[in-house]
Write a protein that holds these residues in place. Sequence first.
Motif, PDB file in Angstrom:
ATOM      1  N   UNK A 139       1.011  -1.310   0.145  1.00 24.76           N
ATOM      2  CA  UNK A 139      -0.161   0.042   0.261  1.00 24.76           C
ATOM      3  C   UNK A 139       0.678   1.526   0.125  1.00 24.76           C
ATOM      4  N   UNK A 140       2.472   0.967   0.604  1.00 23.60           N
ATOM      5  CA  UNK A 140       2.857   1.948   0.240  1.00 23.60           C
ATOM      6  C   UNK A 140       3.656   2.850  -0.624  1.00 23.60           C
ATOM      7  N   UNK A 141       3.672   1.973  -1.652  1.00 21.34           N
ATOM      8  CA  UNK A 141       3.835   2.457  -2.822  1.00 21.34           C
ATOM      9  C   UNK A 141       2.835   2.760  -3.668  1.00 21.34           C
ATOM     10  N   UNK A 142       2.351   2.525  -3.973  1.00 19.93           N
ATOM     11  CA  UNK A 142       0.375   3.145  -4.104  1.00 19.93           C
ATOM     12  C   UNK A 142       0.107   5.099  -3.796  1.00 19.93           C
ATOM     13  N   UNK A 143       0.247   5.194  -5.135  1.00 18.04           N
ATOM     14  CA  UNK A 143      -0.275   6.819  -5.429  1.00 18.04           C
ATOM     15  C   UNK A 143      -0.719   7.504  -4.910  1.00 18.04           C
ATOM     16  N   UNK A 144      -1.807   8.310  -4.489  1.00 23.46           N
ATOM     17  CA  UNK A 144      -2.655   8.643  -5.739  1.00 23.46           C
ATOM     18  C   UNK A 144      -2.836   9.475  -7.124  1.00 23.46           C
ATOM     19  N   UNK A 145      -1.590  10.065  -6.948  1.00 25.11           N
ATOM     20  CA  UNK A 145      -1.525  10.887  -8.042  1.00 25.11           C
ATOM     21  C   UNK A 145       0.035  10.986  -8.370  1.00 25.11           C
ATOM     22  N   UNK A 146       0.410  11.400  -9.998  1.00 25.22           N
ATOM     23  CA  UNK A 146       1.690  12.172  -9.472  1.00 25.22           C
ATOM     24  C   UNK A 146       2.207  13.772  -9.652  1.00 25.22           C
ATOM     25  N   UNK A 147       2.854  14.405  -9.785  1.00 21.46           N
ATOM     26  CA  UNK A 147       3.290  16.181  -9.392  1.00 21.46           C
ATOM     27  C   UNK A 147       4.457  16.151  -9.497  1.00 21.46           C
ATOM     28  N   UNK A 148       5.112  17.214 -10.802  1.00 17.39           N
ATOM     29  CA  UNK A 148       5.785  17.543 -11.253  1.00 17.39           C
ATOM     30  C   UNK A 148       6.543  18.774  -9.280  1.00 17.39           C
ATOM     31  N   UNK A 149       7.833  18.215  -9.248  1.00 22.68           N
ATOM     32  CA  UNK A 149       8.556  19.798  -8.704  1.00 22.68           C
ATOM     33  C   UNK A 149       7.964  20.526  -8.890  1.00 22.68           C
ATOM     34  N   UNK A 150       8.359  20.746 -10.085  1.00 25.98           N
ATOM     35  CA  UNK A 150       7.380  22.371 -10.098  1.00 25.98           C
ATOM     36  C   UNK A 150       6.418  22.454  -9.820  1.00 25.98           C
ATOM     37  N   UNK A 151       5.960  22.301 -10.214  1.00 27.38           N
ATOM     38  CA  UNK A 151       4.075  22.327  -9.311  1.00 27.38           C
ATOM     39  C   UNK A 151       4.614  22.489  -8.100  1.00 27.38           C
ATOM     40  N   UNK A 152       5.251  21.436  -7.708  1.00 27.45           N
ATOM     41  CA  UNK A 152       4.679  21.796  -5.955  1.00 27.45           C
ATOM     42  C   UNK A 152       5.292  22.827  -4.991  1.00 27.45           C
ATOM     43  N   UNK A 153       6.900  23.238  -6.677  1.00 29.63           N
ATOM     44  CA  UNK A 153       7.134  24.577  -5.617  1.00 29.63           C
ATOM     45  C   UNK A 153       5.729  25.129  -5.984  1.00 29.63           C
ATOM     46  N   UNK A 154       5.161  25.456  -6.996  1.00 31.05           N
ATOM     47  CA  UNK A 154       3.967  26.986  -7.165  1.00 31.05           C
ATOM     48  C   UNK A 154       3.019  26.434  -6.779  1.00 31.05           C
ATOM     49  N   UNK A 155       2.553  25.876  -6.669  1.00 27.90           N
ATOM     50  CA  UNK A 155       1.171  25.258  -6.195  1.00 27.90           C
ATOM     51  C   UNK A 155       0.750  24.576  -4.882  1.00 27.90           C
ATOM     52  N   UNK A 156       2.538  24.282  -4.236  1.00 28.63           N
ATOM     53  CA  UNK A 156       2.070  23.255  -2.669  1.00 28.63           C
ATOM     54  C   UNK A 156       2.295  22.156  -2.724  1.00 28.63           C
ATOM     55  N   UNK A 157       2.483  20.631  -2.394  1.00 28.25           N
ATOM     56  CA  UNK A 157       2.804  19.272  -2.553  1.00 28.25           C
ATOM     57  C   UNK A 157       1.217  18.458  -2.168  1.00 28.25           C
ATOM     58  N   UNK A 158       0.892  17.997  -2.942  1.00 30.90           N
ATOM     59  CA  UNK A 158      -0.313  17.289  -3.044  1.00 30.90           C
ATOM     60  C   UNK A 158       0.084  15.677  -2.052  1.00 30.90           C
ATOM     61  N   UNK A 159      -0.897  15.743  -1.024  1.00 34.09           N
ATOM     62  CA  UNK A 159      -1.290  14.639   0.029  1.00 34.09           C
ATOM     63  C   UNK A 159      -1.404  14.171  -0.897  1.00 34.09           C
ATOM     64  N   UNK A 176       5.877  12.632  -6.590  1.00 36.01           N
ATOM     65  CA  UNK A 176       6.946  14.148  -7.253  1.00 36.01           C
ATOM     66  C   UNK A 176       8.218  13.400  -7.327  1.00 36.01           C
ATOM     67  N   UNK A 177       8.080  14.192  -8.563  1.00 37.23           N
ATOM     68  CA  UNK A 177       9.903  13.413  -8.994  1.00 37.23           C
ATOM     69  C   UNK A 177      10.293  15.098  -9.553  1.00 37.23           C
ATOM     70  N   UNK A 178      11.825  15.085  -9.723  1.00 42.05           N
ATOM     71  CA  UNK A 178      12.171  16.784 -10.614  1.00 42.05           C
ATOM     72  C   UNK A 178      13.436  17.069  -9.978  1.00 42.05           C
ATOM     73  N   UNK A 179      14.388  17.674 -10.684  1.00 41.17           N
ATOM     74  CA  UNK A 179      15.363  17.994 -10.179  1.00 41.17           C
ATOM     75  C   UNK A 179      15.508  19.547  -9.493  1.00 41.17           C
ATOM     76  N   UNK A 180      16.008  19.734  -8.280  1.00 41.86           N
ATOM     77  CA  UNK A 180      15.870  20.634  -7.108  1.00 41.86           C
ATOM     78  C   UNK A 180      17.225  21.645  -7.974  1.00 41.86           C
ATOM     79  N   UNK A 181      17.100  23.032  -7.593  1.00 35.91           N
ATOM     80  CA  UNK A 181      18.015  24.092  -8.095  1.00 35.91           C
ATOM     81  C   UNK A 181      18.375  23.980  -7.261  1.00 35.91           C
TER      82      UNK A 181
END
Length: 230
Positions: free
Chosen positions: A43-63, A67-72
């Motif tokens: 169950x821990x491997x399952x995710x509700x949805x996917x989100x880019x790191x850039x989107x997380x920075x702009x709009x906040x994290x989705x519970x 999330x995947x991406x390259x931090x600057x």
Amino acid sequence: MSELKNFTSGLPTVKDNKKPANPVVGLVIIVIIAAVSLFMGISGLKADNSQTLDDAFRNGLNSGAYVSGEPAFGAHNANFEYKHTINFIPIITEYYYIILSEDGENGVLVRADKDFGKNFDSTSFENISGIKIEGKVKASKDKILNSTNLDQAFLEKDMYIDTLNQRNCFKWIFIGGFFAVTTVYAAFRLIKYGIGSYPKSAAAKLIGLVLCIGSIVAMWFFIQLISLAL
């Protein structure tokens, strides 16, 4: 003198009335641990949805999102550490780092391993290794929310990206799979040889040794993961 035959030496007579331990209870406990561990891992491997790191920075994290991406930018040293101990015995340490967007105005919190900070310059905090993060968004516990080290205007402390999620889920699956196999083997020996039997052949002794070592590893993982859940 014939009357003396009815006398004993004076020492008490002890009758051994011990019954062999019932292994069924132990097997049931192992089955429960195996089932719970497999559930936690899968169950821990399952995710509700996917989100880019850039989107997380702009709009906040989705519970619950993956999330995947390259931090600057990112912290060279952990911004927050939490050590888990049992009676002063160290069990595991959590390391939390702040990573930043390219403009440096938005940040998110990640849980990573001890060496994660080496990917970022100690002065400019730039991503010098080109590392990309992948992890599942989780709700922060009180230990994070109450940490003054993480009080930054650009940072929301109520959620973080767990880059160790996949590793820990595989640990859960190992625990569950190992104890499931152990239960099957123990049940087989119980049915074939009965209660209280001991391995006699070299192969049986080798299997017993492997299971013993595996049990130590599995229980160590179990203690670590339970500590992280608290």
